[in-house]
Design an enzyme around this catalytic site. Structure first.
Site, PDB file in Angstrom:
ATOM      1  N   SER A 199       0.925  -1.103  -0.036  1.00 49.35           N
ATOM      2  CA  SER A 199      -0.026  -0.174   0.056  1.00 49.35           C
ATOM      3  C   SER A 199       0.906   1.376   0.183  1.00 49.35           C
ATOM      4  CB  SER A 199      -1.063  -0.114   1.266  1.00 49.35           C
ATOM      5  OG  SER A 199      -1.929   0.886   1.093  1.00 49.35           O
ATOM      6  N   ASP A 404      -8.320  -5.729  -5.553  1.00 49.92           N
ATOM      7  CA  ASP A 404      -8.051  -4.079  -4.753  1.00 49.92           C
ATOM      8  C   ASP A 404      -8.506  -2.917  -5.592  1.00 49.92           C
ATOM      9  OD1 ASP A 404      -7.465  -2.674  -2.894  1.00 49.92           O
ATOM     10  OD2 ASP A 404      -5.241  -2.486  -3.795  1.00 49.92           O
ATOM     11  N   CYS A 407      -5.396   0.491  -4.281  1.00 49.92           N
ATOM     12  CA  CYS A 407      -4.154   0.649  -5.131  1.00 49.92           C
ATOM     13  C   CYS A 407      -4.118  -0.475  -6.055  1.00 49.92           C
ATOM     14  CB  CYS A 407      -3.145   0.219  -4.050  1.00 49.92           C
ATOM     15  SG  CYS A 407      -2.835   1.733  -2.848  1.00 49.92           S
ATOM     16  N   HIS A 461      -6.660  -6.043  -1.272  1.00 47.84           N
ATOM     17  CA  HIS A 461      -5.479  -5.348  -0.933  1.00 47.84           C
ATOM     18  C   HIS A 461      -4.357  -6.266  -0.492  1.00 47.84           C
ATOM     19  CE1 HIS A 461      -3.766  -1.416  -0.457  1.00 47.84           C
ATOM     20  NE2 HIS A 461      -3.615  -1.513   0.760  1.00 47.84           N
ATOM     21  N   GLU A 462      -4.902  -6.900   0.759  1.00 45.77           N
ATOM     22  CA  GLU A 462      -3.907  -7.534   1.390  1.00 45.77           C
ATOM     23  C   GLU A 462      -3.665  -8.969   0.962  1.00 45.77           C
ATOM     24  OE1 GLU A 462      -5.159  -7.742   5.685  1.00 45.77           O
ATOM     25  OE2 GLU A 462      -5.710  -5.623   5.435  1.00 45.77           O
TER      26      GLU A 462
END
Length: 487
Positions: A199, A404, A407, A461-462
Site C-alpha cells: 500500500s 483491490d 491501489c 488489498h492484502e
C-alpha cells in the site's frame, strides 16, 4: 493499507540523531545490557552507545508463534526523546542461524504492521474470524527471520513524540532502529536483508531501500558510522507509487476491471476529462515546485474530484453504480474483509502484558496520517527511487491483488512500466504470462533481469490473506534473489 517530504534531505533528517564521534583514546563508548522485571515479565534492556537508542523487549512471550524451538522477541526501540517504536521479531522456522532477515511494513501512512503480522503473513492468523489465533503454515518466517515494525511513532503499539512528517523523514528512524537491532542481535549482521511492504509501502519501500543504500555507501567511505545493511530484495504489494499514474488508474479500473463495472462509459469520459483538467495540473504544480502547500493542494484536488466521488457508494450520492469495499470490490463497503478479529485480541490485557506492549493498540490512528497530509506526501512520486533501487541490482517485485481498488493492479502495472533501468524496453514489451504454484495458476506476471510484476487473481488489498500459497512463493523466490518463475 493506504488510507487512500521530499523537501527535507536525508542529511537534514539525520540531524535529529546523535551519532558517536570518532574516539581518539582507548575508552570507546560501550553498549549496556540489563534485565528488569515488569508486569511479571523478564525484560531485556539494551542501550546502544553508537546511536543513543535503547531496546526493551520480552523474550518468547508464547503469543502467536508456538512452534517448538522458534524464538521470538517483542518490545520497543527508543529512537529519540520519548520516541518508542514497537517491533515484533520471529526467528525463521527453518535454519534461523543462516536464514535471511526481512522486515515488514504496512502502509497508511500510519497503519500498524500488526495488520500484516496477524492478517497476512505472520506466524499466526485468525481462521474464519476465530477469537484465538492459530499457526499460519504460509507464514513468511517459513523462509526468513521476520521483523515487524510499527512506524512512524504513534502507529499500532508505538507511542510518544512523532517527528515524522513524510516518507523521507521516516527513513532515518527505521535505519537507526536496524542499527540498534544489529547491535543487540549481532548474529543477524551480514545476513541477506529484504524489505517487504504494501500500500503506502509504494512510498516507503523505494525510499527506505534507497536510503539504506546511500547509508551503506557513506559507511564504506567512512563518513557515517554504522553497520552495512545487506539489502538484496524489495517486495511491494498493491503499492501507491506515483499519483499521476494511479489517479488515472482509479478511473480506468472502475470502468474496466474483471469483476464489475463501477461506473458507466459516460462517467468514465467525464472523470477522465476532470482528471486531465484539474488533477493533472495540480500534480504537475506539486512536482515542479516541490512545496508542501502545492502538494497538499494536489492531494485534496485529486481526492475531491477523482478518488472521493468514485469510492463513495451510490446511496451516498457518489458516482459508483455499486456499493463496494475499496480494498476488495467484491465485498460491500459495510462488511470490510478480512475480519478485524486480531485487533480485539490485541486489546486483551493478558496479551499486551505478555508481549511487553505499553500502549493501547490502534490500527490506523489519525495523527501520523495528518502529519503526512500536511506535507502533501501522498502526491509525491517515488518512481525515481524505485528505479534507482532496481538499477542497483536488488531483486524487486511489484505485485497486486486484482480485486483491490484503492491501489489497483492497473496502476501497479503502469508504475512498473514507467520504471527506468537497463531492461525497461524489454520489460515494457513483455506480455503477462501465467504464474503457477505447483501447477495451479495464481496470476499473470512478467520478469526482465532483476525486476518482476505480478497480478494476483482473486485477491484484495492484502494479498497474502487471500492467496497465501502464491504470496509465500513470491516471498521465497524474491528473498532467494530469484526472478519470479512458475512451479
Amino acid at each position: 493499507m493506504r488510507l487512500c517530504n521530499q523537501l527535507v534531505s536525508a542529511g537534514l533528517a539525520l540531524s535529529s540523531f546523535s551519532f558517536a564521534s570518532p574516539v581518539t583514546n582507548k575508552e570507546a563508548p560501550k553498549d549496556k545490557r540489563s534485565f528488569v522485571e515488569r508486569d511479571g515479565n523478564n525484560v531485556t534492556v539494551f542501550e546502544h552507545a553508537a546511536t543513543g537508542a535503547k531496546l526493551e523487549f520480552v523474550t518468547n512471550s508464547g503469543i502467536c508463534e508456538t512452534t517448538l524451538g522458534v524464538n521470538q522477541y517483542s518490545g520497543y526501540l527508543s529512537v529519540g526523546t520519548n520516541m518508542n517504536m514497537w517491533f515484533w521479531f520471529f526467528e525463521a522456522r527453518t535454519n534461523p542461524t543462516t536464514a535471511p532477515l526481512s522486515t515488514w511494513f504496512n502502509g497508511g501512512p500510519g497503519c500498524s504492521s500488526m495488520i500484516g503480522l496477524f492478517q497476512e503473513n505472520g506466524p499466526c492468523h485468525f481462521v474464519n474470524g476465530a477469537s484465538e489465533p492459530s499457526l499460519n503454515p504460509y507464514s513468511f518466517n517459513e523462509v526468513a527471520n521476520m521483523l515487524y515494525v510499527d512506524q512512524p511513532i504513534g502507529t499500532g503499539f508505538s507511542y510518544g513524540t512523532d517527528d515524522v512528517t513524510s516518507t523521507v523523514t521516516a527513513a532515518p528512524y527505521v535505519w537507526t532502529f536496524l542499527q540498534a537491532f544489529y547491535a543487540q542481535f549481532p548474529q543477524y549482521e551480514n545476513r541477506n536483508f529484504g524489505i517487504f511492504t504494501e500500500s503506502y509501502g509504494g512510498h516507503y519501500g523505494p525510499e527506505f531501500a534507497d536510503y539504506f543504500e546511500s547509508q551503506n555507501a557513506a559507511i564504506a567511505k567512512g563518513t557515517v558510522t554504522g553497520e552495512k545493511i545487506d539489502l538484496i530484495a524489495l517486495g511491494i504489494n498493491n503499492g501507491w507509487y506515483d499519483p499521476t499514474l494511479q489517479y488515472k488508474a482509479y478511473i480506468d479500473f472502475s470502468y474496466n476491471n474483471t469483476y464489475k463495472a463501477i461506473i458507466t462509459a459516460a462517467q468514465h469520459t467525464t472523470f477522465t476529462n476532470t482528471y486531465n483538467s484539474k488533477c493533472v495540473p495540480a500534480l504537475n504544480k506539486c512536482i515542479s515546485s516541490g512545496s508542501n502547500a502545492n502538494c497538499e493542494s494536489a492531494d485534496n484536488t485529486c481526492y475531491n474530484d477523482i478518488e472521493g466521488p468514485l469510492s463513495e457508494t451510490a446511496s451516498e450520492g457518489g458516482a459508483a453504480a455499486y456499493d463496494f469495499d475499496v480494498y476488495d470490490i467484491r465485498e460491500p463497503s459495510n462488511d470490510p474483509y478480512p475480519p478485524e478479529t486480531y485487533s480485539t485480541y490485541l486489546l486483551q490485557p493478558s496479551v499486551t502484558s505478555a508481549i511487553g506492549a505499553k500502549a493501547t493498540y490502534t490500527e490506523c490512528p489519525d495523527a501520523p496520517y495528518e502529519k503526512f497530509a500536511s506535507t502533501g506526501d501522498d502526491s509525491r512520486s517515488f518512481l525515481s527511487q524505485l528505479s534507482t533501487v532496481i538499477q542497483s541490482g536488488i531483486q524487486v517485485v511489484v505485485w497486486a491483488g486484482d480485486a483491490d481498488w484503492i491501489c489497483n493492479w492497473f496502476g501497479g502495472l503502469a508504475a512498473a512500466n514507467a520504471v527506468t533501468y537497463a531492461g525497461s524496453s524489454a520489460f515494457n514489451a513483455a506480455p503477462l504470462e501465467p504464474y503457477t504454484v505447483n501447477g495451479t495458476e495464481g496470476g499473470t506476471f512478467k520478469t526482465v533481469d532483476n525486476f518482476s510484476f505480478l497480478r494476483v487473481f482473486g485477491a484484495g488489498h492484502e494479498v497474502p490473506y487471500y492467496q497465501p500459497a502464491v504470496a509465500l512463493q513470491v516471498f521465497r523466490q524474491t528473498m532467494g534473489q530469484e526472478a519470479l518463475s512458475s512451479t
